[in-house]
Design an enzyme around this catalytic site. Structure first.
Site, mmCIF file in Angstrom:
data_model
loop_
_atom_site.group_PDB
_atom_site.id
_atom_site.type_symbol
_atom_site.label_atom_id
_atom_site.label_comp_id
_atom_site.label_asym_id
_atom_site.label_seq_id
_atom_site.Cartn_x
_atom_site.Cartn_y
_atom_site.Cartn_z
ATOM 1 N N GLY A 21 75.657 48.601 15.400
ATOM 2 C CA GLY A 21 75.031 48.534 16.726
ATOM 3 C C GLY A 21 75.231 49.880 17.409
ATOM 4 N N ALA A 22 74.124 50.446 17.885
ATOM 5 C CA ALA A 22 74.168 51.848 18.336
ATOM 6 C C ALA A 22 75.258 52.153 19.376
ATOM 7 C CB ALA A 22 72.784 52.243 18.841
ATOM 8 N N ASP A 37 67.990 52.368 18.499
ATOM 9 C CA ASP A 37 69.004 53.272 17.947
ATOM 10 C C ASP A 37 68.773 54.710 18.387
ATOM 11 O OD1 ASP A 37 69.007 50.824 16.053
ATOM 12 O OD2 ASP A 37 70.898 51.874 15.749
ATOM 13 N N ASN A 92 64.349 51.550 15.770
ATOM 14 C CA ASN A 92 65.229 50.383 15.835
ATOM 15 C C ASN A 92 65.216 49.739 14.449
ATOM 16 O OD1 ASN A 92 66.975 48.642 17.417
ATOM 17 N ND2 ASN A 92 65.399 47.078 17.237
ATOM 18 N N LYS A 93 65.941 48.655 14.305
ATOM 19 C CA LYS A 93 66.108 48.000 13.009
ATOM 20 C C LYS A 93 64.774 47.756 12.307
ATOM 21 C CE LYS A 93 69.160 47.333 11.426
ATOM 22 N NZ LYS A 93 69.708 48.305 10.441
ATOM 23 N N GLN A 112 71.432 40.556 10.714
ATOM 24 C CA GLN A 112 72.124 40.648 12.014
ATOM 25 C C GLN A 112 71.673 39.541 12.969
ATOM 26 O OE1 GLN A 112 70.757 43.230 10.388
ATOM 27 N NE2 GLN A 112 71.871 45.130 10.721
HETATM 28 O O1 MRU Z 1 72.272 48.659 11.274
HETATM 29 P P1 MRU Z 1 72.762 48.172 12.608
HETATM 30 O O2 MRU Z 1 73.228 46.746 12.594
HETATM 31 O O3 MRU Z 1 73.761 49.115 13.226
HETATM 32 O O4 MRU Z 1 71.460 48.222 13.495
HETATM 33 C C1 MRU Z 1 71.514 47.797 14.819
HETATM 34 C C2 MRU Z 1 70.212 47.832 15.501
HETATM 35 O O5 MRU Z 1 69.206 48.263 14.963
HETATM 36 C C3 MRU Z 1 70.199 47.387 16.926
HETATM 37 O O6 MRU Z 1 69.018 46.724 17.229
HETATM 38 C C4 MRU Z 1 70.316 48.648 17.776
HETATM 39 O O7 MRU Z 1 71.447 49.371 17.396
HETATM 40 C C5 MRU Z 1 70.380 48.359 19.185
HETATM 41 S S1 MRU Z 1 71.999 47.830 19.590
HETATM 42 C C6 MRU Z 1 72.228 47.598 21.203
#
Ligand code: MRU
Length: 354
Positions: free
Chosen positions: A47-48, A245, A255-256, A204
Site C-alpha cells: 500500500g503506497a 500509487d 494504481n493496482k 488485496q
Molecule cells: O501492490 P500493493 O498491494 O502495494 O498495491 C496497492 C495498491 O495498488 C493500492 O491501491 C494503492 O497503493 C493505494 S493505497 C492507499
C-alpha cells in the site's frame, strides 16, 4: 478495529505481516533499513502510503543503529540508506518521497554540524530523525481523515459504491484513502452497499479490503474482478473509488493492475470514477502516465494460488502489478487539500499550491 500496521519503538519497527491476513495477526520485528526494505519487497507490508511510512522508520532505524560520529559519515550513510530503501519497489512514489525527505533532513543536519559530532549532537540527530519519521506518519493520518471528509461529501445518499485493491487502513497509517472515503461516508449514513473486487493476482480486495469493510460494519460484498461490469450494470453502482500509487502531473494515475479496466467500464456506464490519494502521490517529475515505472512481479503469483498450481508447468506469464488510468477517465482526484475536477494539469497545480 484494524490492527496497527507499524509499531515504531526503541530501535525496533514491528511490521504487521499482511501476507498472513486475514487469518493470522503476526508482527515481524526489523531493526535496520535492510530489514525494512526486504519486508517491503516481499510484500509483508504494502500500500503506497504505508510503504512510505515504513521507509521513513527504516531510515530512522539505520541512523540509530550506526550512530554516525561525523557529518561526513552521516552524509554517506544517509545517501546509502535512502538508495537501499528506494530500491525495494518501483511504482509507489510515496516511498521515494519519504526516503528523500529523510535524506534531506539528515543532510541539512550534517551541513549545520560539520566535522565530528559531540555526544549531545548525536543525541539531537537521533531525536530529529525519529521525529521526522513520526511526522511522515502523522501527516498520512491527517491526510486520510481529510480525504475521507472531502470524498464522503461527493457521494450521494444511499450510495452503492465499488472499490478495487486495498486502499484502506491497511495501506496507510490512518483510516485509508479510498476505503477511508467509504468509511467516512458510512459514518455519515450515506452508504447503502459497498463492493470490493478481489484483485487478482494478489487478492488485496479479497483478503484485506472486504475484511476492513466487514470489521467497520459497512454493508458489503466481495466480487471476483470479472463480475465488476455486470454488477455495475445491474446493481445500481453510483460511484467507484480507488487509491493511487503514483499520479503524473497531468493526472494520469498508476494504481493496482485492473484499475484501468474498471475506469473504462465506469465511463461506459456513466458512473463517476474517483481516485483518493494524498498529495505526495503526485509526481511532479512525471509529465504523464508514460513516465511511470510499472512494477513487474513474479510468474508464481499468477500461476499459483495459495501454493497450488493453477496453470500448466512451464507456462509463460505476464505480471504487470499496476496499470495507468488516463486522467480523462477520472471524474475527480480527492486529496487532503480538496477535490480536483476536472482532472487537468492546471487544476492539480492549483490544488498543490493550497
Ligand atoms: O501492490 P500493493 O498491494 O502495494 O498495491 C496497492 C495498491 O495498488 C493500492 O491501491 C494503492 O497503493 C493505494 S493505497 C492507499
Amino acid at each position: 478495529m484494524i490492527p496497527p500496521r507499524l509499531i515504531f519503538k526503541k530501535g525496533v519497527l514491528k511490521i504487521l505481516d499482511q501476507r498472513l491476513l486475514p487469518d493470522k495477526i503476526k508482527f515481524i520485528p526489523v531493526r535496520d533499513a535492510a530489514g525494512t526494505a526486504k519486508a517491503t519487497k516481499d510484500m509483508a507490508l504494502r500500500g503506497a502510503p504505508l510503504i512510505g511510512c515504513a521507509a521513513a522508520f527504516g531510515f530512522a532505524l539505520e541512523i540509530r543503529r550506526i550512530r554516525p560520529s561525523s557529518s561526513s559519515q552521516l552524509e554517506r550513510l544517509a545517501r546509502r540508506t535512502a538508495l537501499l530503501l528506494k530500491a525495494s519497489r518501483p511504482t509507489a512514489v510515496a516511498l521515494f518521497y519519504a526516503a528523500d525527505r529523510m535524506l534531506h533532513k539528515a543532510l541539512v543536519f550534517a551541513a549545520a554540524n560539520p566535522g565530528k559530532f559531540s555526544p549531545a549532537a548525536t543525541g539531537k540527530l537521533l531525536n530529529l530523525i525519529d521525529g521526522e519519521a513520526r511526522l511522515v506518519t502523522a501527516e498520512d493520518q491527517t491526510a486520510c481523515l481529510a480525504m475521507g471528509n472531502f470524498g464522503a461529501a461527493l457521494l450521494p445518499k444511499n450510495c452503492v459504491i465499488m472499490t478495487y485493491c486495498n486502499a484502506g487502513a491497511l495501506a496507510t497509517m490512518g483510516i485509508g484513502t479510498a476505503v477511508g472515503v467509504i468509511t467516512a461516508a458510512h459514518e455519515a449514513g450515506k452508504i447503502k452497499h459497498a463492493y470490493s473486487c478481489e484483485t487478482r493476482p494478489y487478492m488485496q480486495g479479497a483478503r484485506l479490503t472486504i475484511w476492513e469493510l466487514m470489521r467497520g460494519g459497512v454493508p458489503s460484498e466481495l466480487l471476483t474482478d470479472n463480475m465488476a461490469a455486470h454488477i455495475i450494470k445491474t446493481c445500481g453502482v453510483n460511484a467507484i473509488v480507488v487509491g493511487a500509487d503514483r499520479i503524473a502531473s497531468n493526472g494520469d494515475t498508476a494504481n493496482k493492475i485492473g484499475t484501468y479496466g474498471l475506469a473504462v467500464i465506469a465511463r461506459h456506464h456513466k458512473v463517476p470514477f474517483y481516485v483518493a490519494a494524498p498529495t505526495p502521490t503526485i509526481d511532479g517529475k512525471a509529465r504523464d502516465g508514460g513516465a511511470i515505472v510499472i512494477e513487474e512481479r513474479s510468474a508464481e503469483e499468477v500461476a499459483f494460488v495459495k501454493g497450488s498450481r493453477i496453470a500448466p508447468r512451464g507456462v509463460k506469464v505476464r505480471h504487470p502489478a499496476f496499470d495507468v488510468t488516463p486522467a480523462s477517465l477520472i471524474t475527480a482526484l480527492i486529496t487532503e487539500k480538496g477535490v480536483i475536477s476536472p482532472v487537468t494539469r492546471a487544476n492539480i497545480n492549483k490544488n498543490l499550491s493550497k
